[in-house]
Design a protein around this motif. Structure first.
Motif, mmCIF file in Angstrom:
data_model
loop_
_atom_site.group_PDB
_atom_site.id
_atom_site.type_symbol
_atom_site.label_atom_id
_atom_site.label_comp_id
_atom_site.label_asym_id
_atom_site.label_seq_id
_atom_site.Cartn_x
_atom_site.Cartn_y
_atom_site.Cartn_z
ATOM 1 N N VAL A 140 0.751 -1.214 0.083
ATOM 2 C CA VAL A 140 0.069 -0.138 0.014
ATOM 3 C C VAL A 140 0.931 1.243 -0.135
ATOM 4 C CG1 VAL A 140 -1.866 1.300 1.135
ATOM 5 C CG2 VAL A 140 -1.719 -1.220 1.353
ATOM 6 N N LEU A 141 0.734 2.090 -0.799
ATOM 7 C CA LEU A 141 1.370 3.407 -0.980
ATOM 8 C C LEU A 141 0.510 4.359 -0.825
ATOM 9 C CD1 LEU A 141 3.764 2.568 -4.172
ATOM 10 C CD2 LEU A 141 4.149 2.423 -1.633
ATOM 11 N N ASN A 142 0.582 4.980 0.124
ATOM 12 C CA ASN A 142 -0.257 6.134 0.561
ATOM 13 C C ASN A 142 0.178 7.382 1.624
ATOM 14 O OD1 ASN A 142 -2.771 7.300 0.603
ATOM 15 N ND2 ASN A 142 -3.461 6.234 2.364
ATOM 16 N N PRO A 143 0.475 8.378 1.087
ATOM 17 C CA PRO A 143 1.105 9.579 2.097
ATOM 18 C C PRO A 143 0.080 9.825 3.188
ATOM 19 C CG PRO A 143 1.327 10.073 -0.251
ATOM 20 C CD PRO A 143 0.468 9.036 -0.144
ATOM 21 N N SER A 144 0.629 10.026 4.153
ATOM 22 C CA SER A 144 -0.185 10.248 5.372
ATOM 23 C C SER A 144 -1.073 11.580 5.054
ATOM 24 C CB SER A 144 0.631 10.632 6.713
ATOM 25 O OG SER A 144 1.280 11.612 6.510
ATOM 26 N N ARG A 145 -2.259 11.796 5.838
ATOM 27 C CA ARG A 145 -3.260 12.822 5.601
ATOM 28 C C ARG A 145 -2.376 14.146 6.015
ATOM 29 N NH1 ARG A 145 -8.906 13.179 8.430
ATOM 30 N NH2 ARG A 145 -9.072 11.405 6.775
ATOM 31 N N THR A 150 0.388 19.415 4.162
ATOM 32 C CA THR A 150 1.443 20.188 4.605
ATOM 33 C C THR A 150 2.629 20.495 3.773
ATOM 34 O OG1 THR A 150 2.533 18.718 6.228
ATOM 35 C CG2 THR A 150 0.815 20.084 7.043
ATOM 36 N N ALA A 151 2.845 19.477 2.893
ATOM 37 C CA ALA A 151 3.775 19.476 1.938
ATOM 38 C C ALA A 151 3.646 20.598 0.891
ATOM 39 C CB ALA A 151 3.858 18.221 1.096
ATOM 40 N N LEU A 157 6.825 14.390 0.124
ATOM 41 C CA LEU A 157 6.024 13.281 0.170
ATOM 42 C C LEU A 157 6.837 12.022 0.252
ATOM 43 C CD1 LEU A 157 2.800 14.187 -1.696
ATOM 44 C CD2 LEU A 157 3.010 14.486 0.579
ATOM 45 N N ARG A 158 6.207 11.003 0.753
ATOM 46 C CA ARG A 158 6.742 9.663 0.835
ATOM 47 C C ARG A 158 5.753 8.638 0.312
ATOM 48 N NH1 ARG A 158 10.377 12.687 1.579
ATOM 49 N NH2 ARG A 158 12.187 12.729 2.827
ATOM 50 N N GLU A 159 6.279 7.586 -0.495
ATOM 51 C CA GLU A 159 5.238 6.698 -0.944
ATOM 52 C C GLU A 159 3.862 7.059 -1.288
ATOM 53 O OE1 GLU A 159 5.127 3.770 2.277
ATOM 54 O OE2 GLU A 159 7.139 3.523 2.350
ATOM 55 N N TYR A 160 4.029 7.869 -2.415
ATOM 56 C CA TYR A 160 2.669 8.249 -3.254
ATOM 57 C C TYR A 160 3.086 7.547 -4.605
ATOM 58 C CZ TYR A 160 6.104 11.472 -5.095
ATOM 59 O OH TYR A 160 7.212 12.210 -6.020
ATOM 60 N N HIS A 161 1.889 7.664 -5.377
ATOM 61 C CA HIS A 161 2.114 7.266 -6.830
ATOM 62 C C HIS A 161 1.616 8.288 -7.910
ATOM 63 C CE1 HIS A 161 2.865 4.357 -10.054
ATOM 64 N NE2 HIS A 161 1.351 4.422 -10.302
ATOM 65 N N CYS A 162 2.117 8.096 -9.079
ATOM 66 C CA CYS A 162 1.663 8.988 -10.107
ATOM 67 C C CYS A 162 1.373 8.130 -11.225
ATOM 68 C CB CYS A 162 2.742 10.181 -10.451
ATOM 69 S SG CYS A 162 3.154 11.176 -9.186
ATOM 70 N N TRP A 163 0.227 8.787 -12.096
ATOM 71 C CA TRP A 163 -0.116 7.994 -13.242
ATOM 72 C C TRP A 163 -0.733 8.836 -14.221
ATOM 73 C CZ3 TRP A 163 -2.423 7.605 -8.789
ATOM 74 C CH2 TRP A 163 -3.648 7.642 -8.408
ATOM 75 N N ILE A 164 -1.628 8.410 -15.222
ATOM 76 C CA ILE A 164 -2.315 9.234 -16.219
ATOM 77 C C ILE A 164 -3.667 8.737 -16.276
ATOM 78 C CG2 ILE A 164 -2.303 9.946 -18.650
ATOM 79 C CD1 ILE A 164 0.497 8.836 -18.752
ATOM 80 N N GLN A 165 -4.469 9.893 -16.384
ATOM 81 C CA GLN A 165 -6.073 9.718 -16.444
ATOM 82 C C GLN A 165 -6.691 10.563 -17.790
ATOM 83 O OE1 GLN A 165 -7.304 8.883 -11.931
ATOM 84 N NE2 GLN A 165 -8.277 10.516 -12.988
ATOM 85 N N SER A 166 -7.577 10.123 -18.451
ATOM 86 C CA SER A 166 -8.341 10.717 -19.493
ATOM 87 C C SER A 166 -9.641 10.429 -19.354
ATOM 88 C CB SER A 166 -7.680 10.368 -20.811
ATOM 89 O OG SER A 166 -8.179 11.148 -21.775
ATOM 90 N N LEU A 167 -10.434 11.392 -19.481
ATOM 91 C CA LEU A 167 -12.013 11.447 -19.441
ATOM 92 C C LEU A 167 -12.473 11.378 -20.797
ATOM 93 C CD1 LEU A 167 -14.474 11.596 -17.395
ATOM 94 C CD2 LEU A 167 -14.601 14.089 -17.844
ATOM 95 N N HIS A 168 -13.402 10.402 -20.984
ATOM 96 C CA HIS A 168 -14.066 10.404 -22.339
ATOM 97 C C HIS A 168 -15.560 10.212 -22.159
ATOM 98 C CE1 HIS A 168 -10.479 8.384 -24.122
ATOM 99 N NE2 HIS A 168 -10.057 8.220 -22.994
ATOM 100 N N LEU A 235 -6.235 2.504 -7.376
ATOM 101 C CA LEU A 235 -5.425 3.654 -7.435
ATOM 102 C C LEU A 235 -6.636 4.852 -6.985
ATOM 103 C CD1 LEU A 235 -4.075 3.287 -11.191
ATOM 104 C CD2 LEU A 235 -2.834 3.530 -8.977
ATOM 105 N N TRP A 236 -6.195 5.869 -6.296
ATOM 106 C CA TRP A 236 -6.917 6.489 -5.875
ATOM 107 C C TRP A 236 -6.199 8.026 -5.861
ATOM 108 C CZ3 TRP A 236 -5.303 2.504 -2.951
ATOM 109 C CH2 TRP A 236 -4.093 2.856 -1.809
ATOM 110 N N GLU A 237 -6.766 8.881 -6.461
ATOM 111 C CA GLU A 237 -6.222 10.354 -6.540
ATOM 112 C C GLU A 237 -6.425 11.125 -5.388
ATOM 113 O OE1 GLU A 237 -6.378 14.246 -9.432
ATOM 114 O OE2 GLU A 237 -7.706 12.851 -9.807
ATOM 115 N N ASP A 238 -5.341 11.786 -5.064
ATOM 116 C CA ASP A 238 -5.660 12.897 -3.772
ATOM 117 C C ASP A 238 -5.237 14.144 -4.389
ATOM 118 O OD1 ASP A 238 -5.663 13.395 -0.873
ATOM 119 O OD2 ASP A 238 -3.932 14.459 -1.838
#
Length: 289
Positions: A140-145, A150-151, A157-168, A235-238
């Protein structure tokens, strides 16, 4: 655990990255009509896009090079090219871990490349993820609240993830989200760095799926997520993580512009080579060549 690989010294700025989830392939339901007629034309149009429209803003007079969604037969080529460019940047900077942990760079460059080629908006986003390591084990990769709120920059940040999204908006009142992640290839290395055995087999180097096709999170994984989120996904966006990612992209816009240009030019050469070779039926069906 904290995983923080070194930065691309002269190639990319310093930031703490992590990583990615499950492979797949997007069903073909192209709504665009763009095709590639020959390699030389692709190269000329790619170069034109770089010189005239590096701002990434689509215009009514600019036709797409590739249809939307991108045909599955071309996705591996795009994935391999983006990965090659970022691996070369890491190598020239002397990074021992290569591009592992550079999910933000993959997302930013990938989103820019796909937007240029399709003239459909693709956006780099950031948040958390759940990686299936096999045998009932997960990462589980999920930065603390507190860290998310505060970042001031991505490197905090630590242990976050990045990806790509596109709305159709293919169907009335039924928007679909396309998910693209070019760092699935790093899942096993990430698990190893975090001390989690990785036994899942048949993993793809990238994820390219409709959001609803990712499937539900298994019950045994939910117990490990330690979250109060009502809706659980792979995956969940923040909003705060994405804001920091976009700030990072803006701060180093010229750098990412160069990496994007290198990728587009490499793809133009790859398209030309692929079109010069005998075409399999799957390639002909895309309208290419």
């Amino acid at each position: 655990s904290t995983v923080r690989p070194p930065s691309f010294r002269s190639q990319t700025p310093q930031h703490a990255d992590t990583f990615r989830t499950r492979p797949g392939s997007l069903p073909v339901s192209a709504r665009g009509s763009g095709t590639v007629n020959n390699g030389h034309a692709v190269a000329r149009r790619c170069i034109s896009f770089i010189l005239v429209d590096q701002s990434m803003q689509a215009t009514s007079s600019s036709a797409p090079i590739l249809p939307v969604p991108v045909p599955p037969v071309l996705r591996s080529l795009i994935d391999q090219t983006i990965n090659a460019i970022l691996e070369e940047a890491a190598s020239s900077s002397g990074l021992e871990a290569g591009p592992i942990g550079r999910c933000g760079d993959y997302a930013i460059v990938g989103a820019r490349v796909l937007t240029l080629l399709t003239r459909h908006p693709y956006v780099a986003v950031s948040g958390g993820e759940l990686i299936d390591c096999g045998s009932g084990r997960y990462v589980v990769l999920n930065p603390s609240r507190a860290a998310r709120r505060t970042a001031r920059k991505l490197s905090e940040l630590r242990e976050y993830h990045c990806w790509i999204q596109s709305l159709h908006d293919d169907a009335p009142n039924r928007p679909r989200v396309e998910i693209v992640d070019f760092t699935a290839r790093h899942d096993q290395q990430v698990a190893n760095l975090l001390g989690v055995p990785f036994t899942r087999t048949g993993a793809s180097s990238y994820l390219w799926e409709w959001e609803e096709a990712l499937g539900d999170v298994p019950d045994d994984a939910r117990a490990q997520m330690n979250t109060t989120r009502k809706k659980l996904g792979w995956l969940w966006e923040d909003a705060n993580c994405t804001r920091l990612l976009h700030k990072y992209e803006k701060d180093y816009d010229a750098l990412f512009g160069r990496l994007t240009a290198l990728t587009i030019l490499r793809l133009a050469d790859s398209f030309q080579t692929a079109l010069a070779a005998p075409k399999p039926a799957t390639l002909s069906e895309t309208g290419i060549g």
